[in-house]
Scaffold this motif. Structure first.
Motif, PDB file in Angstrom:
ATOM      1  N   ARG A  32       9.137   3.302   0.566  1.00  8.12           N
ATOM      2  CA  ARG A  32       8.900   3.965   1.852  1.00  8.12           C
ATOM      3  C   ARG A  32       7.887   5.093   1.734  1.00  8.12           C
ATOM      4  N   ASN A  33       7.918   5.812   0.624  1.00  7.07           N
ATOM      5  CA  ASN A  33       7.045   6.970   0.449  1.00  7.07           C
ATOM      6  C   ASN A  33       6.256   6.841  -0.855  1.00  7.07           C
ATOM      7  N   LEU A  34       5.295   5.955  -0.855  1.00  8.65           N
ATOM      8  CA  LEU A  34       4.464   5.759  -2.035  1.00  8.65           C
ATOM      9  C   LEU A  34       3.545   6.972  -2.197  1.00  8.65           C
ATOM     10  N   PRO A  35       3.478   7.564  -3.401  1.00  8.74           N
ATOM     11  CA  PRO A  35       2.690   8.794  -3.560  1.00  8.74           C
ATOM     12  C   PRO A  35       1.184   8.574  -3.643  1.00  8.74           C
ATOM     13  N   TYR A  36       0.729   7.353  -3.576  1.00  9.03           N
ATOM     14  CA  TYR A  36      -0.699   7.059  -3.647  1.00  9.03           C
ATOM     15  C   TYR A  36      -1.018   5.903  -2.710  1.00  9.03           C
ATOM     16  N   ASP A  37      -2.288   5.767  -2.344  1.00  6.80           N
ATOM     17  CA  ASP A  37      -2.756   4.641  -1.546  1.00  6.80           C
ATOM     18  C   ASP A  37      -3.632   3.780  -2.446  1.00  6.80           C
ATOM     19  N   PRO A  38      -3.257   2.509  -2.682  1.00  9.63           N
ATOM     20  CA  PRO A  38      -3.999   1.682  -3.635  1.00  9.63           C
ATOM     21  C   PRO A  38      -5.443   1.391  -3.219  1.00  9.63           C
ATOM     22  N   VAL A  39      -5.755   1.564  -1.951  1.00  8.40           N
ATOM     23  CA  VAL A  39      -7.125   1.326  -1.481  1.00  8.40           C
ATOM     24  C   VAL A  39      -7.890   2.641  -1.332  1.00  8.40           C
ATOM     25  N   LYS A  40      -7.300   3.617  -0.661  1.00 12.24           N
ATOM     26  CA  LYS A  40      -8.013   4.857  -0.338  1.00 12.24           C
ATOM     27  C   LYS A  40      -8.158   5.819  -1.521  1.00 12.24           C
ATOM     28  N   ASP A  41      -7.275   5.725  -2.504  1.00  7.10           N
ATOM     29  CA  ASP A  41      -7.267   6.718  -3.588  1.00  7.10           C
ATOM     30  C   ASP A  41      -7.986   6.278  -4.852  1.00  7.10           C
ATOM     31  N   PHE A  42      -8.547   5.057  -4.855  1.00  8.58           N
ATOM     32  CA  PHE A  42      -9.146   4.555  -6.085  1.00  8.58           C
ATOM     33  C   PHE A  42     -10.467   3.852  -5.830  1.00  8.58           C
ATOM     34  N   GLU A  43     -11.301   3.860  -6.871  1.00  3.92           N
ATOM     35  CA  GLU A  43     -12.533   3.073  -6.895  1.00  3.92           C
ATOM     36  C   GLU A  43     -12.282   1.830  -7.748  1.00  3.92           C
ATOM     37  N   PRO A  44     -12.343   0.635  -7.176  1.00  6.16           N
ATOM     38  CA  PRO A  44     -12.191  -0.571  -7.995  1.00  6.16           C
ATOM     39  C   PRO A  44     -13.321  -0.671  -9.022  1.00  6.16           C
TER      40      PRO A  44
ATOM     41  N   GLY B  14       5.538   1.896 -12.102  1.00  2.00           N
ATOM     42  CA  GLY B  14       4.119   2.228 -12.250  1.00  2.00           C
ATOM     43  C   GLY B  14       3.626   3.328 -11.350  1.00  2.00           C
ATOM     44  N   ASN B  15       4.441   3.823 -10.440  1.00  2.00           N
ATOM     45  CA  ASN B  15       3.982   4.801  -9.456  1.00  2.00           C
ATOM     46  C   ASN B  15       3.629   6.143 -10.074  1.00  2.00           C
ATOM     47  N   ILE B  16       4.313   6.525 -11.151  1.00  2.00           N
ATOM     48  CA  ILE B  16       4.044   7.820 -11.779  1.00  2.00           C
ATOM     49  C   ILE B  16       2.636   7.850 -12.364  1.00  2.00           C
ATOM     50  N   GLY B  17       2.300   6.817 -13.126  1.00  2.00           N
ATOM     51  CA  GLY B  17       0.964   6.750 -13.711  1.00  2.00           C
ATOM     52  C   GLY B  17      -0.130   6.647 -12.662  1.00  2.00           C
ATOM     53  N   MET B  18       0.110   5.857 -11.619  1.00  2.00           N
ATOM     54  CA  MET B  18      -0.884   5.701 -10.556  1.00  2.00           C
ATOM     55  C   MET B  18      -1.132   7.025  -9.841  1.00  2.00           C
ATOM     56  N   ASP B  19      -0.074   7.765  -9.581  1.00  2.00           N
ATOM     57  CA  ASP B  19      -0.205   9.049  -8.904  1.00  2.00           C
ATOM     58  C   ASP B  19      -0.999  10.038  -9.764  1.00  2.00           C
ATOM     59  N   MET B  20      -0.803  10.003 -11.073  1.00  2.00           N
ATOM     60  CA  MET B  20      -1.558  10.870 -11.981  1.00  2.00           C
ATOM     61  C   MET B  20      -3.060  10.630 -11.846  1.00  2.00           C
ATOM     62  N   VAL B  21      -3.437   9.362 -11.813  1.00  2.00           N
ATOM     63  CA  VAL B  21      -4.859   9.028 -11.743  1.00  2.00           C
ATOM     64  C   VAL B  21      -5.424   9.322 -10.355  1.00  2.00           C
ATOM     65  N   ALA B  22      -4.640   9.088  -9.315  1.00  2.00           N
ATOM     66  CA  ALA B  22      -5.099   9.381  -7.947  1.00  2.00           C
ATOM     67  C   ALA B  22      -5.452  10.857  -7.798  1.00  2.00           C
ATOM     68  N   LYS B  23      -4.768  11.726  -8.541  1.00  2.00           N
ATOM     69  CA  LYS B  23      -4.981  13.179  -8.446  1.00  2.00           C
ATOM     70  C   LYS B  23      -5.894  13.718  -9.547  1.00  2.00           C
TER      71      LYS B  23
END
Length: 334
Positions: free
Chosen positions: A116-128, A83-92
């Motif tokens: 180790r190197n997650l491309p997004y932060d689940p708290v800082k990069d998104f609005e719940p 799921g990291n690819i899709g999450m990174d797309m939305v974070a950017k």
């Protein structure tokens, strides 16, 4: 000197007035934006391949929001890297409300502990926006396992440490960590056998190649009804509506145990709060729909709904919980 002080004070008042006008203009712009939102199609990223649990929840959501708003909400699957690819797309993505993400437990509460190197932060990069739904796992065993209930299975495992195996849909997956949580709380030793997805794991369990597994309702229900698997417990704190006769893990002698897979809608950080509030309000109405509830419950999924603040707090609490399980299990993904 007094005159200079007066001039300086006047300049400060001028700057303050200008800032106030700018803030008012920004609030006005956001309010106007929310009033007309959406005025073009909205893309909802699902960070999994087509056909998974994200689609089961996401497609009714997209259909409902399209009907309510008069604009298309388009499901857009982008799987890969848990799921990291899709999450990174939305974070950017632009934070204008026209790109959203339907994320699961893994992306919001587990991956930051696995990678180790997650491309997004689940708290800082998104609005719940809202917690949409949740679903339990069912602990099932092959009929050759001489245990009729979870208490007997725990006793059996304690008497034979390392003898019994369990399958999962992969290292760090929900079924894997659910069993690791059970191992920790029950004090048992089971050997993990990871597979590349739940699809390959189920035939191995049916063939007796592994002893046990936490599985979704959709994956296990038919096999349970056919007598090909024995169900011991449900993973959630409360009994599942889809199988009300199955006791919970906690009821079966492991107090405090609770595990599920949950689905949440989020937007990029900085998305105007009136837009977030509009989406959250629409979902609150959606999850009360009798048609949707029946549609979800048929698939073993329970509609939830929440405020953005409640979802934000839930993400943090779940992250803390699963971080401890990941560390204890030693699971990592590079």
């Amino acid at each position: 000197m007094f005159q200079a002080t007066k001039i300086q004070a006047a300049k400060q008042l001028g700057r303050l007035f200008a800032m106030t006008l700018l803030c008012a203009a920004a609030v006005g712009a956001h309010g106007a934006q929310a009033d007309t939102y959406p005025n073009k199609p909205v893309r909802v990223i699902v960070p999994y391949a087509v056909g998974g649990g994200g689609d089961i929840v996401g497609r009714p959501l997209a259909q409902y929001l399209s009907q309510r708003t008069g604009q298309r909400f388009i499901m857009d699957n982008h799987g890969g890297a848990n799921g990291n690819i899709g999450m990174d797309m939305v974070a950017k993505a632009p934070n204008d409300g026209y790109t959203l993400v339907l994320a699961l437990t893994a992306q919001l509460a587990v991956n930051q502990s696995l990678y180790r190197n997650l491309p997004y932060d689940p708290v800082k990069d998104f609005e719940p926006v809202s917690l949409l739904a949740s679903a339990p796992y069912f602990l099932v065993v092959h009929p050759s396992v001489p245990a009729r209930n979870l208490a007997e299975f725990i006793k059996l495992a304690k008497a034979n440490p390392g003898k019994y195996t369990y399958g999962s849909s992969g290292n760090g997956s929900g079924p894997h960590l659910s069993m690791e949580l059970l191992k920790s709380k029950a004090g048992i030793d089971l050997v993990h056998v990871p597979f590349k997805g739940a699809g390959p794991a189920m035939p191995a369990l049916l063939a007796g190649q592994v002893s046990a597994m936490f599985a979704s309702y959709g994956l296990a229900s038919q096999q349970i009804k056919a007598g090909k698997l024995r169900v011991l417990a449900v993973s959630t704190a409360n009994r599942a509506v889809s199988m009300p006769d199955v006791p919970t893990v906690a009821e079966s002698g492991v107090p405090g145990y609770d595990s599920n897979v949950w689905y949440a809608l989020l937007a990029p950080r900085g998305t105007p709060k009136p837009i977030v509030a509009r989406l959250s309000s629409e979902i609150a109405t959606l999850v009360k729909s009798s048609d949707l509830r029946q549609r979800f419950l048929t698939d073993g999924i329970v509609p939830v709904g929440s405020t953005p603040e409640e979802l934000g707090a839930y993400i943090k609490s779940e992250s803390t919980k699963w971080d401890a399980v990941v560390k204890q299990s030693g699971a990592t993904i590079d």
